[in-house]
Write a protein that holds these residues in place. Structure first.
Motif, PDB file in Angstrom:
ATOM      1  N   LYS A 246       0.929  -1.116  -0.118  1.00 59.43           N
ATOM      2  CA  LYS A 246       0.033   0.156  -0.016  1.00 59.43           C
ATOM      3  C   LYS A 246       1.015   1.277  -0.048  1.00 59.43           C
ATOM      4  O   LYS A 246       0.558   2.061  -0.738  1.00 59.43           O
ATOM      5  N   ASN A 247       1.977   1.138   0.893  1.00 61.39           N
ATOM      6  CA  ASN A 247       2.628   2.627   0.963  1.00 61.39           C
ATOM      7  C   ASN A 247       3.525   2.828  -0.502  1.00 61.39           C
ATOM      8  O   ASN A 247       3.614   3.882  -0.907  1.00 61.39           O
ATOM      9  N   LYS A 248       3.876   1.653  -1.112  1.00 67.38           N
ATOM     10  CA  LYS A 248       4.502   1.831  -2.399  1.00 67.38           C
ATOM     11  C   LYS A 248       3.726   2.219  -3.232  1.00 67.38           C
ATOM     12  O   LYS A 248       4.053   3.147  -4.225  1.00 67.38           O
ATOM     13  N   VAL A 413       6.685   2.842 -19.071  1.00 67.36           N
ATOM     14  CA  VAL A 413       6.077   4.003 -18.027  1.00 67.36           C
ATOM     15  C   VAL A 413       6.322   3.256 -16.579  1.00 67.36           C
ATOM     16  O   VAL A 413       7.141   4.080 -15.841  1.00 67.36           O
ATOM     17  N   PHE A 414       5.735   2.547 -16.271  1.00 68.21           N
ATOM     18  CA  PHE A 414       5.695   1.937 -14.885  1.00 68.21           C
ATOM     19  C   PHE A 414       5.180   0.710 -14.593  1.00 68.21           C
ATOM     20  O   PHE A 414       4.139   0.345 -15.383  1.00 68.21           O
ATOM     21  N   ASN A 415       5.658  -0.076 -13.903  1.00 68.79           N
ATOM     22  CA  ASN A 415       5.436  -1.702 -13.762  1.00 68.79           C
ATOM     23  C   ASN A 415       4.584  -1.724 -12.578  1.00 68.79           C
ATOM     24  O   ASN A 415       4.990  -1.777 -11.434  1.00 68.79           O
ATOM     25  N   LEU A 416       3.028  -1.949 -13.029  1.00 71.64           N
ATOM     26  CA  LEU A 416       2.272  -2.260 -11.783  1.00 71.64           C
ATOM     27  C   LEU A 416       2.540  -3.414 -10.931  1.00 71.64           C
ATOM     28  O   LEU A 416       2.256  -3.420  -9.870  1.00 71.64           O
ATOM     29  N   ARG A 417       3.551  -4.197 -11.224  1.00 67.79           N
ATOM     30  CA  ARG A 417       3.654  -5.516 -10.678  1.00 67.79           C
ATOM     31  C   ARG A 417       4.691  -5.208  -9.341  1.00 67.79           C
ATOM     32  O   ARG A 417       4.868  -6.127  -8.404  1.00 67.79           O
ATOM     33  N   GLU A 418       5.199  -4.226  -9.543  1.00 65.23           N
ATOM     34  CA  GLU A 418       6.173  -3.816  -8.501  1.00 65.23           C
ATOM     35  C   GLU A 418       5.276  -3.553  -7.284  1.00 65.23           C
ATOM     36  O   GLU A 418       5.890  -3.321  -6.095  1.00 65.23           O
ATOM     37  N   LEU A 419       3.908  -3.335  -7.207  1.00 59.95           N
ATOM     38  CA  LEU A 419       3.411  -2.912  -6.042  1.00 59.95           C
ATOM     39  C   LEU A 419       2.873  -4.286  -5.259  1.00 59.95           C
ATOM     40  O   LEU A 419       2.239  -4.102  -4.493  1.00 59.95           O
ATOM     41  N   PHE A 420       3.148  -5.370  -5.916  1.00 59.61           N
ATOM     42  CA  PHE A 420       2.790  -6.670  -5.467  1.00 59.61           C
ATOM     43  C   PHE A 420       3.821  -7.529  -5.041  1.00 59.61           C
ATOM     44  O   PHE A 420       4.630  -7.572  -5.897  1.00 59.61           O
ATOM     45  N   GLY A 421       3.818  -8.285  -3.997  1.00 58.18           N
ATOM     46  CA  GLY A 421       4.938  -9.445  -3.787  1.00 58.18           C
ATOM     47  C   GLY A 421       4.516  -9.966  -2.463  1.00 58.18           C
ATOM     48  O   GLY A 421       3.764  -9.864  -1.859  1.00 58.18           O
ATOM     49  N   PRO A 422       5.455 -11.038  -2.209  1.00 60.98           N
ATOM     50  CA  PRO A 422       5.184 -11.776  -0.930  1.00 60.98           C
ATOM     51  C   PRO A 422       5.265 -10.953   0.329  1.00 60.98           C
ATOM     52  O   PRO A 422       6.042 -10.301   0.472  1.00 60.98           O
ATOM     53  N   PRO A 423       4.624 -11.582   1.171  1.00 59.74           N
ATOM     54  CA  PRO A 423       4.642 -10.765   2.674  1.00 59.74           C
ATOM     55  C   PRO A 423       6.026 -11.525   3.362  1.00 59.74           C
ATOM     56  O   PRO A 423       6.479 -12.397   2.709  1.00 59.74           O
ATOM     57  N   PRO A 424       6.075 -10.683   4.336  1.00 56.78           N
ATOM     58  CA  PRO A 424       7.533 -11.244   5.018  1.00 56.78           C
ATOM     59  C   PRO A 424       7.288 -12.714   5.332  1.00 56.78           C
ATOM     60  O   PRO A 424       6.298 -13.051   5.918  1.00 56.78           O
ATOM     61  N   GLY A 425       8.376 -13.277   5.170  1.00 56.09           N
ATOM     62  CA  GLY A 425       8.583 -14.731   5.471  1.00 56.09           C
ATOM     63  C   GLY A 425       8.138 -15.695   4.350  1.00 56.09           C
ATOM     64  O   GLY A 425       7.928 -16.914   4.606  1.00 56.09           O
ATOM     65  N   TYR A 426       7.638 -14.946   3.271  1.00 58.24           N
ATOM     66  CA  TYR A 426       7.301 -15.871   2.283  1.00 58.24           C
ATOM     67  C   TYR A 426       7.741 -15.714   0.784  1.00 58.24           C
ATOM     68  O   TYR A 426       8.660 -14.667   0.826  1.00 58.24           O
ATOM     69  N   LYS A 427       7.801 -16.450  -0.254  1.00 57.57           N
ATOM     70  CA  LYS A 427       8.299 -16.307  -1.682  1.00 57.57           C
ATOM     71  C   LYS A 427       7.087 -16.598  -2.409  1.00 57.57           C
ATOM     72  O   LYS A 427       6.187 -17.292  -1.941  1.00 57.57           O
ATOM     73  N   TRP A 428       7.339 -16.200  -3.748  1.00 58.85           N
ATOM     74  CA  TRP A 428       6.392 -16.444  -4.797  1.00 58.85           C
ATOM     75  C   TRP A 428       6.952 -17.247  -5.873  1.00 58.85           C
ATOM     76  O   TRP A 428       8.225 -17.136  -6.052  1.00 58.85           O
ATOM     77  N   CYS A 429       6.491 -18.142  -6.457  1.00 60.05           N
ATOM     78  CA  CYS A 429       6.719 -18.754  -7.622  1.00 60.05           C
ATOM     79  C   CYS A 429       5.978 -18.261  -8.676  1.00 60.05           C
ATOM     80  O   CYS A 429       4.359 -18.860  -8.757  1.00 60.05           O
ATOM     81  N   SER A 629       9.963 -18.629 -12.748  1.00 64.00           N
ATOM     82  CA  SER A 629      10.769 -17.655 -11.960  1.00 64.00           C
ATOM     83  C   SER A 629      10.362 -17.400 -10.559  1.00 64.00           C
ATOM     84  O   SER A 629       9.039 -17.916 -10.234  1.00 64.00           O
ATOM     85  N   PHE A 630      11.124 -17.211  -9.701  1.00 65.36           N
ATOM     86  CA  PHE A 630      10.787 -16.936  -8.147  1.00 65.36           C
ATOM     87  C   PHE A 630      11.018 -15.448  -7.771  1.00 65.36           C
ATOM     88  O   PHE A 630      11.628 -14.668  -8.387  1.00 65.36           O
ATOM     89  N   ILE A 631       9.984 -15.246  -6.792  1.00 69.19           N
ATOM     90  CA  ILE A 631       9.994 -13.785  -6.557  1.00 69.19           C
ATOM     91  C   ILE A 631      10.218 -13.570  -4.851  1.00 69.19           C
ATOM     92  O   ILE A 631       9.388 -14.372  -4.134  1.00 69.19           O
ATOM     93  N   SER A 632      11.181 -12.790  -4.268  1.00 68.34           N
ATOM     94  CA  SER A 632      11.354 -12.593  -3.100  1.00 68.34           C
ATOM     95  C   SER A 632      10.960 -11.033  -2.584  1.00 68.34           C
ATOM     96  O   SER A 632      10.914 -10.986  -1.457  1.00 68.34           O
ATOM     97  N   GLU A 633      11.137 -10.309  -3.813  1.00 64.31           N
ATOM     98  CA  GLU A 633      10.991  -8.931  -3.498  1.00 64.31           C
ATOM     99  C   GLU A 633       9.695  -8.387  -3.828  1.00 64.31           C
ATOM    100  O   GLU A 633       8.603  -8.005  -2.950  1.00 64.31           O
ATOM    101  N   HIS A 634       9.398  -8.221  -5.078  1.00 62.43           N
ATOM    102  CA  HIS A 634       8.233  -7.837  -5.871  1.00 62.43           C
ATOM    103  C   HIS A 634       7.969  -8.642  -7.069  1.00 62.43           C
ATOM    104  O   HIS A 634       9.038  -8.976  -7.687  1.00 62.43           O
ATOM    105  N   TRP A 635       6.843  -8.549  -7.542  1.00 58.45           N
ATOM    106  CA  TRP A 635       6.358  -9.229  -8.656  1.00 58.45           C
ATOM    107  C   TRP A 635       7.042  -8.629  -9.867  1.00 58.45           C
ATOM    108  O   TRP A 635       7.151  -9.529 -10.827  1.00 58.45           O
ATOM    109  N   GLY A 636       7.598  -7.447  -9.903  1.00 55.05           N
ATOM    110  CA  GLY A 636       8.270  -6.899 -11.195  1.00 55.05           C
ATOM    111  C   GLY A 636       9.711  -7.349 -11.120  1.00 55.05           C
ATOM    112  O   GLY A 636      10.332  -6.919 -12.257  1.00 55.05           O
TER     113      GLY A 636
END
Length: 641
Positions: A246-248, A413-429, A629-636
């Motif tokens: 949300k803050n991002k 212009v802007f990657n909306l996927r940077e606004l989504f990502g795993p919560p603390p303690g998790y990763k995404w695949c 691909s694996f995501i530890s920070e954000h979806w972008g």
């Protein structure tokens, strides 16, 4: 099978933001009718249920083998909010959905319950008209005589970004007003909502029986059962939601609005006027009268188009190639940049309006605040088998507007996927099908060269470019042209559109010559659509295509196959993880990409998931490769496996 239909009435559509069910009706195949009502607190809109009613629901529903809904995931969530134990008993039954059934019967028709009942059962919708009139009058009475009551409004946090009629949020109001103001017992407001709800559940059970009989006759039950399986997977995804920064997002809006200002200033400098870029009339006058740019596209009403595609084409094909249009080039570039940023801001604001706050308190009394979105994946939201999405639309979470210059450099212009990502303690695949629509086109058309290109890991666009331009080494520009032609064909483009896309005349004839099987396939689909008014996916799912739009048949098949593959993959992976790896879960579906969440210490079963995603196509002899691909920070920001 012992089946009962269930329907709920709620205080609004947003069941993850505070709306709740205040009435539950049920009707079985024998005609037994039930109705239970909770009490809506008019000061808070919170719903309270009597314990004896919950116990009675548990007793009644325990007797049935199957439950049928019209829009199952909505009502199943509403049941969760009434009572978890009762809901668990109901959810353990076989789930049927007349919404999904109606789509299989007629994919192009209306799937609204009232429309279906009118068309198939000759049951009028006068009960709905009576209820809406009662709600309209009750809102007026409440506003004047019960001003402290919380009636539906667009300011309610439980109705985020709600644009439809507010009457739906106050179906509880007529009975509540009648009781509060001591209306006579025979006053229609006491029962108008109950009558409406009971008629709806009767419609549902009768439609279900009619559709089921039709599927038996047409041998469509396997198709229906496969799509019925998707319901539980969609509900799991919706219930779980996915993590949102949300803050991002708030920072991004501030930055985008700041970036827009110089473009506005440049527009004023070029036009020397108080120019409104959102006025099609002013823009038309400037582009086509003042700057004398050619009209390359018109609207349905015959006016010159000012949409993004038209402006981009004017910029690319005319302004970038001639000094004659220097001012127009500056203007178009500024307008496109402003629009892209304003659209991105609009998307982000939409996400913010639906974000739900969750707090977790740890043993040391520290608090973690997180935000999640719970979008609705709508199984019958398109004319094919693909999902649509709403509240909010997660399908538009793009990588940002991306263009390529002549050297192939990417501009975003802007990657909306940077606004989504795993919560603390998790990763995404994230696992994404590679060129799925084009692979489907290759298999459906039987083009062996294209199929072999995929099987050998080659570049399909390069392969097509070799044929179109009769070369063994196509340039980057020729490959981009071939890519555009490939997708233009898939989307049913005509000869003129193909020529414009390729920048040369006679592309369709050349394509037919180089790839004859694809042309034969497309012509056969068009003939089928004109003759029968429908086409079928590789799995046999019927899709309606009107004869005058038969050229869309190929696109419908490709999107239909795509939807079949993705939905079946979702069911496969969800069931596997639930049974074998409950620490992991499927959390998102975005077009051809599935995203999974797991604890960062867990060994995610990526090879198994890849196999389950490729299995639907493998079952019919197709190969559909995937990228991981694996995501530890954000979806972008992805780490390719």
């Amino acid at each position: 099978m012992n089946t009962i239909a269930i329907d709920t009435e709620t205080t609004g559509p947003s069941l993850y933001h505070g709306c709740e069910a205040f009435m539950l009706t049920a009707c079985d195949t024998e005609g037994s009718l039930y109705c239970w009502q909770g009490r809506v607190d008019p000061l808070s809109r919170k719903v309270y249920w009597k314990r004896k009613d919950i116990l009675e629901m548990i007793t009644v529903f325990s007797e049935y083998d199957a439950v049928v809904y019209h829009n199952a995931t909505f009502d199943m969530r509403a049941l969760d909010l009434i009572n978890e134990k009762m809901a668990a008993i109901v959810h353990s039954k076989i789930v049927d959905d007349t919404l999904i059934q109606s789509h299989i019967v007629n994919s192009a028709g209306s799937h609204g319950l009232k429309d279906l009942a009118i068309y198939y059962l000759n049951i009028l919708d006068d009960d709905e008209a009576e209820l809406k009139q009662a709600v309209t009058d009750a809102r007026t009475v409440a506003a004047s005589q019960l001003p402290h009551w919380l009636i539906g409004s667009r300011d309610l946090s439980s109705l985020p970004n709600y644009k439809n009629s507010l009457l739906f949020s106050d179906y509880w109001l007529p009975a509540a007003v009648a009781k509060e103001l001591n209306y006579s017992e025979d006053h229609p407001w006491h029962t108008v909502c109950q009558t409406y709800a009971e008629r709806d559940v009767e419609r549902t059970i009768v439609l279900h029986r009619a559709f089921h009989n039709y599927f038996e006759q047409q041998k469509l039950l396997p198709i229906y059962h496969a799509h019925r399986e998707v319901i539980r997977t969609v509900k799991s995804i919706k219930d779980g939601g996915f993590h949102f920064f949300k803050n991002k997002a708030e920072d991004a809006i501030e930055q985008l609005q700041h970036d827009i200002k110089p473009y506005h200033e440049k527009i004023v400098e070029v036009t020397h006027a108080d120019f409104n870029i959102n006025s099609p009339k002013q823009l038309c006058e400037l582009l086509y009268d003042t700057y004398e740019l050619p009209i390359i596209k018109v609207t349905d009403k015959g006016s010159p188009s000012t949409d993004a595609d038209a402006l981009q084409q004017l910029l690319t094909d005319f302004c970038n190639t001639s000094d004659e249009y220097a001012d127009a080039k500056i203007l178009l570039d500024c307008i496109l940049n402003v629009r892209a940023r304003e659209t991105t801001c609009s998307y982000i604001n939409n996400y913010l309006s639906y974000a739900i706050e969750y707090k977790v308190t740890y043993d040391d009394e520290s608090i973690l605040t997180s935000y999640y979105l719970h979008p609705s994946l709508n199984q019958t939201g398109t004319s094919t088998t693909r999902f649509s999405c709403s509240t909010p639309n997660s399908q538009n979470i793009s990588k940002g507007r991306e263009n390529e210059d002549d050297e192939g450099n990417k501009i975003r212009v802007f990657n909306l996927r940077e606004l989504f990502g795993p919560p603390p303690g998790y990763k995404w695949c994230a696992i994404d099908y590679k060129s799925l629509q084009l692979i489907i086109f290759a298999y459906e058309s039987g083009d062996q060269g294209l199929i072999e290109t995929f099987l050998q890991g080659g570049d399909p666009h390069n392969y097509v470019a070799c044929g179109l331009f009769e070369t063994d080494a196509p340039t980057d520009l020729e490959r981009r042209v071939a890519k555009n032609v490939n997708y233009a064909l898939i989307f049913g483009a005509g000869d003129r559109k193909l020529d414009l896309t390729a920048g040369r005349v006679g592309v369709k004839d050349l394509y037919k010559k180089q790839f004859p099987s694809t042309d034969r396939y497309m012509q056969s689909v068009i003939r089928e659509a004109r003759k029968t008014g429908r086409i079928h996916t590789a799995w046999g799912y019927p899709l309606e295509v009107s004869a005058d739009k038969a050229y869309k048949g190929v696109n419908y098949i490709i999107q239909g196959d795509e939807g079949e593959i993705v939905k079946r993959a979702m069911v496969n992976t969800h069931q596997f993880l639930s049974q074998e790896h409950p620490a992991c879960k499927l959390i998102m579906q975005i077009h051809d990409e599935l995203i999974f969440e797991y604890p960062d210490w867990y060994d995610f079963p990526v090879d198994d998931i890849k196999s389950f995603m490729m299995k639907p196509a493998a079952d019919i002899g197709w190969v559909t490769p995937v990228d991981v691909s694996f995501i530890s920070e954000h979806w972008g920001k992805k780490d390719v496996c």
